[in-house]
Design an enzyme around this catalytic site. Structure first.
Site, PDB file in Angstrom:
ATOM      1  N   CYS A   1       7.943  45.717  48.610  1.00  0.00           N
ATOM      2  CA  CYS A   1       6.605  45.667  48.019  1.00  0.00           C
ATOM      3  C   CYS A   1       6.656  45.769  46.507  1.00  0.00           C
ATOM      4  CB  CYS A   1       5.755  46.781  48.613  1.00  0.00           C
ATOM      5  SG  CYS A   1       5.582  46.532  50.370  1.00  0.00           S
ATOM      6  N   GLU A   2       7.281  44.792  45.903  1.00  0.00           N
ATOM      7  CA  GLU A   2       7.332  44.682  44.442  1.00  0.00           C
ATOM      8  C   GLU A   2       7.508  43.221  44.120  1.00  0.00           C
ATOM      9  OE1 GLU A   2       9.780  46.745  41.715  1.00  0.00           O
ATOM     10  OE2 GLU A   2       9.748  48.588  42.887  1.00  0.00           O
TER      11      GLU A   2
ATOM     12  N   GLU B   1      41.431  46.060  33.547  1.00  0.00           N
ATOM     13  CA  GLU B   1      40.478  46.629  34.524  1.00  0.00           C
ATOM     14  C   GLU B   1      39.525  45.554  35.034  1.00  0.00           C
ATOM     15  OE1 GLU B   1      38.461  49.461  32.039  1.00  0.00           O
ATOM     16  OE2 GLU B   1      40.121  50.868  32.021  1.00  0.00           O
ATOM     17  N   PRO B   2      40.027  44.509  35.669  1.00  0.00           N
ATOM     18  CA  PRO B   2      39.131  43.452  36.136  1.00  0.00           C
ATOM     19  C   PRO B   2      38.352  43.884  37.370  1.00  0.00           C
ATOM     20  CG  PRO B   2      41.342  43.030  36.927  1.00  0.00           C
ATOM     21  CD  PRO B   2      41.436  44.270  36.062  1.00  0.00           C
ATOM     22  N   GLY B   3      37.092  43.497  37.417  1.00  0.00           N
ATOM     23  CA  GLY B   3      36.282  43.771  38.601  1.00  0.00           C
ATOM     24  C   GLY B   3      35.737  42.472  39.159  1.00  0.00           C
ATOM     25  N   ARG B   4      34.731  41.942  38.459  1.00  0.00           N
ATOM     26  CA  ARG B   4      33.994  40.783  38.942  1.00  0.00           C
ATOM     27  C   ARG B   4      34.886  39.562  39.203  1.00  0.00           C
ATOM     28  NH1 ARG B   4      28.474  40.259  37.347  1.00  0.00           N
ATOM     29  NH2 ARG B   4      29.042  41.597  35.613  1.00  0.00           N
TER      30      ARG B   4
HETATM   31  N1  LLP Z   1      36.138  48.626  32.768  1.00  0.00           N
HETATM   32  C1  LLP Z   1      35.063  49.304  32.338  1.00  0.00           C
HETATM   33  C2  LLP Z   1      35.250  50.443  31.447  1.00  0.00           C
HETATM   34  C3  LLP Z   1      33.774  48.889  32.731  1.00  0.00           C
HETATM   35  O1  LLP Z   1      32.713  49.537  32.288  1.00  0.00           O
HETATM   36  C4  LLP Z   1      33.640  47.776  33.597  1.00  0.00           C
HETATM   37  C5  LLP Z   1      32.321  47.337  34.049  1.00  0.00           C
HETATM   38  C6  LLP Z   1      34.801  47.114  34.033  1.00  0.00           C
HETATM   39  C7  LLP Z   1      36.037  47.571  33.584  1.00  0.00           C
HETATM   40  C8  LLP Z   1      34.765  45.930  34.944  1.00  0.00           C
HETATM   41  O2  LLP Z   1      34.135  44.864  34.354  1.00  0.00           O
HETATM   42  P1  LLP Z   1      34.142  43.416  35.042  1.00  0.00           P
HETATM   43  O3  LLP Z   1      35.565  42.889  35.019  1.00  0.00           O
HETATM   44  O4  LLP Z   1      33.651  43.565  36.419  1.00  0.00           O
HETATM   45  O5  LLP Z   1      33.228  42.624  34.183  1.00  0.00           O
HETATM   46  N2  LLP Z   1      26.294  45.884  37.436  1.00  0.00           N
HETATM   47  C9  LLP Z   1      26.530  44.838  36.465  1.00  0.00           C
HETATM   48  C10 LLP Z   1      27.916  44.937  35.874  1.00  0.00           C
HETATM   49  C11 LLP Z   1      28.213  46.262  35.229  1.00  0.00           C
HETATM   50  C12 LLP Z   1      29.596  46.362  34.666  1.00  0.00           C
HETATM   51  C13 LLP Z   1      29.913  47.739  34.245  1.00  0.00           C
HETATM   52  N3  LLP Z   1      31.232  47.937  33.733  1.00  0.00           N
HETATM   53  C14 LLP Z   1      26.294  43.485  37.100  1.00  0.00           C
HETATM   54  O6  LLP Z   1      25.922  43.430  38.278  1.00  0.00           O
HETATM   55  O7  LLP Z   1      26.431  42.455  36.460  1.00  0.00           O
END
Ligand code: LLP
Length: 423
Positions: free
Chosen positions: A345-346, A276-279
């Site tokens: 304004c913070e 489950e890659p995001g970032r």
């Molecule tokens: N799978 C699950 C169950 C998750 O909770 C997350 C991210 C991912 C996959 C994806 O993770 P990644 O590969 O993107 O690291 N808003 C925060 C990041 C919150 C991540 C939440 N969960 C930020 O801006 O750094």
């Protein structure tokens, strides 16, 4: 590697000058590069191509839910990891096949569970026995089988920011690993559920593979115990979490190193691995383009560079103290030390403090880099600022992929109740 590079002293997104986008769409604006997204998706998939079984890669929609992004990644063979009914609907709307959708999240409502069943998504990642029992009941009543993985909490410190750590026993996520065998067995016995897997995700922006490896090793032991108990496990979801460089020159584990570690640790598992890659896919595929409103000089302090983007547009610095590189679109060669702030304004509306940056002046354009993940999606309308537009670039063309939402549109959804008008 990304496709936001300088050419003859001006910053481009692929073959489009940033200045052109600013002129046509205005600022602030998020800019995504199709080629960068595709490159990241390919590199990550290739890093896992040596696994004995073809893995299932689901993009973490929460990191960038824009329809254009989801559609692009779907064309690259990516499924979707969703955490709400809204994200599921987006993934479906973008053309992600239902069977490639994984529904994670610690607080899925009954309505969302039903929606997942109705859409016939591929897998629910169950975060508690209570949720499993509820889903079993709903599925059984509908005469359906919900394919499920049980998310376990391995009690491992991911070594990242505490607000984005998810795998310690005090965190709300998953079931305690020492109870997982029993819970799995009880859920597997329920009509309505097809327990087929285990899932883990210990945190985000991990700069070290060691905690991930430790979590995966623990999961391997659990896998053996669950199977020894007579239950079936055909899928293991290893979550996301791989960090990306936010600062020029910063080193992060590469997808290839991550893939090699995964391959080594899971060699004997005999399962389909899920990710489950995001970032790592989205982070460096986007920037936030902004314009300097003015430079304000207070006595005895570094000047404030006030930009037209603010903490409501890019929340990460204010929320986590996160660093985003700041580069002028047309740097003049001079440097300055400044505090970069937004108009909100913070005092928390600060992107950088006493940072050495390209010298900028009123009207100059600049970008915050690595804003493709957890950028636009975490925006709010605080200070009645509306929501910024999003653009996707493809070679020498670009399109607005999310309209700017003006404050007036938000106000239009509000009303003064009759009882206030009458009195
Ligand atoms: N799978 C699950 C169950 C998750 O909770 C997350 C991210 C991912 C996959 C994806 O993770 P990644 O590969 O993107 O690291 N808003 C925060 C990041 C919150 C991540 C939440 N969960 C930020 O801006 O750094």
């Amino acid at each position: 590697m990304d496709f936001f590079q300088y050419r003859d002293g001006a910053l481009f997104a692929e073959d489009v000058p940033m200045a052109r986008i600013a002129q046509e769409v205005g600022t602030p604006v998020y800019i995504y590069s199709r080629a960068t997204f595709e490159r990241h998706a390919r590199v990550f998939a290739e890093a896992l191509s040596g696994l004995p079984k073809k893995p299932h890669i689901a993009f973490a929609v929460k990191s960038n839910p824009n329809l254009a992004v989801l559609s692009l990644l779907s064309k690259q063979g990516y499924g979707a990891d969703v955490v709400s009914g809204g994200e599921m609907a987006r993934a479906l709307a973008a053309g992600v096949p239902a069977e490639d959708i994984v529904f994670s999240g610690v607080g899925k409502s009954a309505k969302e569970l039903v929606a997942g069943l109705e859409a016939q998504i591929g897998q629910f990642n169950i975060e508690s026995e209570e949720e499993g029992v509820e889903l079993a009941q709903i599925a059984a009543e509908r005469g359906e089988l919900a394919r499920c993985a049980l998310r376990v909490n391995p009690d491992i410190d991911a070594g990242t920011h505490e607000k984005i750590s998810t795998g310690k026993k005090d965190n709300k996520f998953g079931v305690p690993i020492d109870q997982a065998v029993a819970i799995y067995a009880r859920l597997a016995a329920l009509p309505g559920l097809e327990m087929r897997g285990l899932a883990v995700h210990i945190g985000s922006q991990l700069g070290d593979l060691a905690p991930l490896e430790m979590a995966f090793l623990k999961l391997g032991e659990l896998l053996a115990e669950v199977r020894a108990g007579g239950d079936t496990v055909t899928h293991i979801d290893l979550g996301g979490g791989l960090g990306v460089p936010y600062k020029k020159g910063e080193e992060m584990p590469s997808p290839a190193q991550y893939g090699a570690m995964v391959q080594r640790v899971t060699a004997n598992w005999d399962v389909t691995l899920m990710f489950e890659p995001g970032r790592v896919i989205a982070g460096n595929a986007g920037v936030l383009l902004t314009q300097v409103v003015r430079v304000k000089r207070n006595a005895n302090r570094d000047p404030f560079v006030i930009v037209d983007a603010a903490m409501n547009d890019l929340a990460r610095p204010a929320l986590y103290g996160a660093w985003h590189d700041f580069d002028a679109v047309e740097p003049n060669g001079a440097r300055m030390v400044a505090n970069i702030v937004g108009p909100i304004c913070e005092t928390g509306d600060t992107f950088a403090t006493a940072r050495e940056i390209d010298a900028v002046a009123t009207g100059d354009l600049a970008v915050f880099r690595t804003a493709g993940a957890y950028g636009a999606t975490m925006a709010s309308s605080y200070n009645s600022r509306g929501f910024v537009a999003e653009v996707m670039v493809d070679g020498d063309q670009f399109e607005v992929v999310a309209d700017r939402i003006l404050p007036e549109a938000i106000t239009a959804a509000e009303r003064v109740p009759a009882f206030l008008k009458d009195s």
